[in-house]
Design an enzyme around this catalytic site. Structure first.
Site, short mmCIF file in Angstrom:
data_model
loop_
_atom_site.label_atom_id
_atom_site.label_comp_id
_atom_site.label_asym_id
_atom_site.label_seq_id
_atom_site.Cartn_x
_atom_site.Cartn_y
_atom_site.Cartn_z
N SER A 1 0.84 -1.21 0.00
CA SER A 1 0.00 0.00 0.00
C SER A 1 0.87 1.25 0.00
CB SER A 1 -0.88 0.03 1.25
OG SER A 1 -1.47 -1.21 1.49
N TYR B 1 -1.49 -11.11 2.73
CA TYR B 1 -1.59 -9.73 3.17
C TYR B 1 -3.05 -9.45 3.51
CZ TYR B 1 -1.13 -4.55 2.87
OH TYR B 1 -1.15 -3.20 3.13
N LYS C 1 0.66 -11.06 6.94
CA LYS C 1 0.87 -9.67 7.39
C LYS C 1 -0.48 -9.24 7.92
CE LYS C 1 1.62 -5.25 5.00
NZ LYS C 1 1.35 -4.33 6.08
N THR D 1 -2.78 -6.79 9.32
CA THR D 1 -2.99 -5.34 9.47
C THR D 1 -4.41 -5.11 9.94
OG1 THR D 1 -1.43 -5.03 7.67
CG2 THR D 1 -2.70 -3.11 8.34
N GLY E 1 0.96 -5.33 11.29
CA GLY E 1 0.81 -4.39 10.18
C GLY E 1 0.63 -2.94 10.59
N ASP F 1 1.77 0.09 12.68
CA ASP F 1 2.96 0.51 13.42
C ASP F 1 2.60 1.11 14.79
OD1 ASP F 1 3.30 0.15 10.73
OD2 ASP F 1 4.38 2.01 10.37
O1 NGF Z 1 -0.57 2.17 5.03
C1 NGF Z 1 -1.29 1.35 5.56
C2 NGF Z 1 -2.74 1.36 5.27
N1 NGF Z 1 -0.85 0.43 6.43
C3 NGF Z 1 0.56 0.32 6.74
C4 NGF Z 1 0.98 -1.11 6.57
O2 NGF Z 1 0.20 -1.97 7.34
C5 NGF Z 1 0.83 -1.57 5.13
C6 NGF Z 1 0.88 0.82 8.13
O3 NGF Z 1 2.27 0.83 8.26
C7 NGF Z 1 1.88 -1.07 4.26
O4 NGF Z 1 2.60 -0.18 4.63
C8 NGF Z 1 2.04 -1.60 2.90
O5 NGF Z 1 1.39 -2.54 2.50
O6 NGF Z 1 2.85 -1.04 2.14
C9 NGF Z 1 0.33 2.22 8.36
O7 NGF Z 1 0.75 3.09 7.35
C10 NGF Z 1 0.78 2.80 9.70
O8 NGF Z 1 0.54 1.88 10.72
C11 NGF Z 1 0.04 4.12 9.99
O9 NGF Z 1 -1.33 3.87 10.21
O10 NGF Z 1 -3.48 0.96 6.33
#
Ligand code: NGF
Length: 294
Positions: free
Chosen positions: A47, A136, A164, A166, A188, A190
């Protein structure tokens, strides 16, 4: 699968005005993650990489650049999933040939697929790709919920080695950990790293590790050592940062923070239709950097 455990940055990708990849900037972000954030791995095509707005050739280009820059220095996981199974297979084969350590695939979304359909998608994918796969699961964005018994069904295929996770559902996480002690679970979100580590996740994959990797590793290590209050203090600091990032716009702000940390080659725009940072968001990013990352 021990080799895949650790703190893994979901790689951000900087784009040019015309939507092409800013290769120099991307290479800087990769080096920054490895050398300054000391991360154990990169999750490429997630994402945070704005992947679901990209065409297949651009996804391949990003897999190429990440492998070429990181070589074998860190774990590399290629997110290949989407709503097109045949593209996922092609991308999975492509990343595997490049030498990616594992592939990952989002649950297919948009159409309300049954669990049978989701399961067939994963089984078809791993049948055609000679690599390990991490599911995922991100129900907030896909609308697809997977329960413990369904995860167990997916894990019956020995090439499907983990998830993963989330979600903020810690009951599900606790149940899943107990039911599947030998499969990999990556946290997932942070901002919920500490409770995830307390539930014995094997690693974490997230966007903010690109800029806050060192602090996040402290949370991981303190929690694993049982120093929960110390870990919580670092999670509190981290969440002041994450809250500010989320309020200002997630990916555009992380890109600005990366620039302030020295990745400054070329344009750091979003892939349209996602909006890039406005001047106001750029100014606020500087304040966030000064307050939490300097
Ligand atoms: O960005 C998102 C959307 N989630 C990310 C992560 O779970 C997925 C999380 O780090 C991800 O980064 C990817 O698939 O590339 C969040 O950005 C972070 O916890 C802030 O909410 O939900």
């Amino acid at each position: 699968n021990e080799d895949l455990k650790g703190l893994i940055s979901a790689l951000l990708v900087p784009f040019n005005e015309d939507g092409t990849v800013n290769e120099k900037g991307l290479r800087q972000i990769i080096r920054h993650n490895i050398e300054k954030m000391k991360i154990d791995g990169l999750y490429v095509g997630g994402s945070s990489g704005e992947n679901f707005m990209l065409e297949k050739e651009t996804k391949k280009q990003i897999f190429d650049i990440a492998k070429d820059e990181a070589k074998d220095e860190v774990i590399l996981i290629a997110q290949v999933g989407g709503t097109n199974l045949y593209e996922a297979i092609e991308l999975g084969q492509y990343a595997t040939e490049l030498g990616y350590d594992a592939i990952s695939a989002v649950t297919p979304f948009y159409y309300k697929f049954s669990f049978e359909e989701v399961k067939n998608y994963y089984f078809d994918l791993v049948e055609k790709v000679d690599n390990r796969l991490i599911v995922y699961s991100i129900p907030a964005l896909t609308g697809v919920e997977i329960g413990v018994s369904q995860f167990k069904e997916l894990f019956e295929n020995e090439k499907i080695i983990g998830v993963k996770f989330t979600a903020a559902d810690f009951f599900l996480l606790e149940r899943l950990r107990k039911a599947c002690p030998d499969h990999l679970i990556f946290s997932g979100f942070d901002e919920m790293l500490l409770p995830a580590v307390i539930n014995n996740v094997d690693g974490a994959i997230g966007s903010t590790y690109n800029v806050n990797g060192l602090r996040s590793r402290k949370i991981f290590e303190l929690a694993q050592a049982g120093k929960i209050q110390e870990a919580l203090a670092v999670q509190n600091e981290t969440n002041d940062l994450i809250e500010a990032i989320l309020d200002n716009g997630l990916y555009p702000t992380i890109k600005q923070l990366l620039k302030l940390q020295g990745c400054n080659e070329g344009a750091f725009l979003s892939r349209k239709p996602m909006a890039s940072a406005t001047q106001e968001q750029i100014n606020r990013s500087k304040e966030i950097y000064d307050a939490y990352l300097k």
